[in-house]
Design a protein around this motif. Sequence first.
Motif, PDB file in Angstrom:
ATOM      1  N   PHE A 109      54.141  42.764  32.400  1.00 11.33           N
ATOM      2  CA  PHE A 109      53.334  43.791  33.076  1.00 11.33           C
ATOM      3  C   PHE A 109      53.526  45.118  32.367  1.00 11.33           C
ATOM      4  N   TRP A 110      52.706  45.386  31.358  1.00 10.00           N
ATOM      5  CA  TRP A 110      52.781  46.682  30.699  1.00 10.00           C
ATOM      6  C   TRP A 110      52.262  47.755  31.632  1.00 10.00           C
ATOM      7  N   ARG A 111      51.569  47.334  32.654  1.00 13.08           N
ATOM      8  CA  ARG A 111      51.250  48.167  33.808  1.00 13.08           C
ATOM      9  C   ARG A 111      51.615  47.320  35.016  1.00 13.08           C
ATOM     10  N   LYS A 112      52.410  47.850  35.901  1.00 14.00           N
ATOM     11  CA  LYS A 112      52.867  47.068  37.048  1.00 14.00           C
ATOM     12  C   LYS A 112      51.702  46.730  37.974  1.00 14.00           C
ATOM     13  N   PRO A 113      51.789  45.597  38.684  1.00 15.90           N
ATOM     14  CA  PRO A 113      50.714  45.209  39.610  1.00 15.90           C
ATOM     15  C   PRO A 113      50.347  46.307  40.617  1.00 15.90           C
ATOM     16  N   GLU A 114      51.321  47.093  41.033  1.00 14.43           N
ATOM     17  CA  GLU A 114      51.046  48.185  41.969  1.00 14.43           C
ATOM     18  C   GLU A 114      50.114  49.226  41.352  1.00 14.43           C
ATOM     19  N   VAL A 115      50.261  49.457  40.061  1.00 17.63           N
ATOM     20  CA  VAL A 115      49.405  50.422  39.366  1.00 17.63           C
ATOM     21  C   VAL A 115      47.996  49.852  39.218  1.00 17.63           C
ATOM     22  N   ARG A 159      45.648  38.733  40.217  1.00 16.34           N
ATOM     23  CA  ARG A 159      46.012  38.155  41.515  1.00 16.34           C
ATOM     24  C   ARG A 159      47.212  38.892  42.113  1.00 16.34           C
ATOM     25  N   ARG A 160      48.168  39.239  41.297  1.00 22.69           N
ATOM     26  CA  ARG A 160      49.341  39.986  41.799  1.00 22.69           C
ATOM     27  C   ARG A 160      48.932  41.373  42.294  1.00 22.69           C
ATOM     28  N   ALA A 161      48.002  42.008  41.596  1.00 20.27           N
ATOM     29  CA  ALA A 161      47.511  43.318  42.042  1.00 20.27           C
ATOM     30  C   ALA A 161      46.784  43.182  43.380  1.00 20.27           C
ATOM     31  N   LEU A 162      45.979  42.146  43.522  1.00 20.31           N
ATOM     32  CA  LEU A 162      45.264  41.927  44.786  1.00 20.31           C
ATOM     33  C   LEU A 162      46.229  41.574  45.915  1.00 20.31           C
ATOM     34  N   ASP A 163      47.292  40.846  45.590  1.00 19.66           N
ATOM     35  CA  ASP A 163      48.323  40.554  46.588  1.00 19.66           C
ATOM     36  C   ASP A 163      48.990  41.843  47.077  1.00 19.66           C
ATOM     37  N   VAL A 164      49.178  42.793  46.158  1.00 21.54           N
ATOM     38  CA  VAL A 164      49.746  44.098  46.535  1.00 21.54           C
ATOM     39  C   VAL A 164      48.808  44.784  47.532  1.00 21.54           C
ATOM     40  N   LEU A 165      47.520  44.814  47.202  1.00 19.43           N
ATOM     41  CA  LEU A 165      46.546  45.445  48.108  1.00 19.43           C
ATOM     42  C   LEU A 165      46.516  44.754  49.465  1.00 19.43           C
ATOM     43  N   GLN A 166      46.607  43.435  49.447  1.00 24.12           N
ATOM     44  CA  GLN A 166      46.604  42.705  50.723  1.00 24.12           C
ATOM     45  C   GLN A 166      47.853  43.036  51.536  1.00 24.12           C
ATOM     46  N   SER A 167      48.998  43.111  50.876  1.00 29.82           N
ATOM     47  CA  SER A 167      50.245  43.423  51.593  1.00 29.82           C
ATOM     48  C   SER A 167      50.224  44.846  52.162  1.00 29.82           C
ATOM     49  N   GLN A 168      49.419  45.717  51.564  1.00 29.68           N
ATOM     50  CA  GLN A 168      49.280  47.094  52.055  1.00 29.68           C
ATOM     51  C   GLN A 168      48.193  47.220  53.116  1.00 29.68           C
ATOM     52  N   GLY A 169      47.516  46.107  53.422  1.00 27.05           N
ATOM     53  CA  GLY A 169      46.427  46.135  54.392  1.00 27.05           C
ATOM     54  C   GLY A 169      45.157  46.754  53.835  1.00 27.05           C
ATOM     55  N   ARG A 170      45.058  46.837  52.502  1.00 26.58           N
ATOM     56  CA  ARG A 170      43.879  47.446  51.877  1.00 26.58           C
ATOM     57  C   ARG A 170      42.949  46.413  51.252  1.00 26.58           C
ATOM     58  N   ALA A 171      43.237  45.116  51.496  1.00 33.55           N
ATOM     59  CA  ALA A 171      42.380  44.047  50.982  1.00 33.55           C
ATOM     60  C   ALA A 171      42.612  42.780  51.780  1.00 33.55           C
TER      61      ALA A 171
END
Length: 188
Positions: A109-115, A159-171
């Motif tokens: 992840f040269w850019r982290k999934p959260e980014v 998919r990891r980025a979308l999982d982050v959004l889902q865990s934040q309630g934003r997806a």
Amino acid sequence: MASTTAAAGEPFQFPEMYNFPPFFTRQPNESTWKEQRRQWCDLVLAFYRHNRLYSMSLAEAVTEPPFANRQLRRALRVDVLREVVDELVKQGNAVWAGAKGTKDICLVFWRKPEVWATMIHQWASERGLFNTVLTVFELANGDDTAGQEFHGLDAATLRRALDVLQSQGRAQLFAGASDEDLGVKLFA
């Protein structure tokens, strides 16, 4: 300075350390190794970002740049590269992706999934796409995302980025026939 060419044609500029033979040998002094490992981590992230690479097979990686320097006829050993990747994992810049318990394949992840998640959410906000169902394929390869940094993002990282959004309630994610058919609805 050695270089390699990315798909876009711009050569990657290796740091001066890349032409120093001991850089390819794990240093026995712990403080020296810590600095050397940091330099390897920085090089991996810069090289993978420049070339838009997302996964690594350690056995294959040590035969190619940045882990092999053909001019010097030197290459990093797999066990040393494994230590470098372990450090990237600690930093949140990689995860082991091989069979459970093995450390032979990783995602970088040269850019982290959260980014990536923040970038995708901001893009959807700017385009008024909240509460619209999009497929993973549309996000990564659609005409609407052309020109966005996440355009062309590999499926596992996306998919990891979308999982982050889902865990934040934003997806919310919706199962599809395949990963590319996976749907996502983004929320404000």
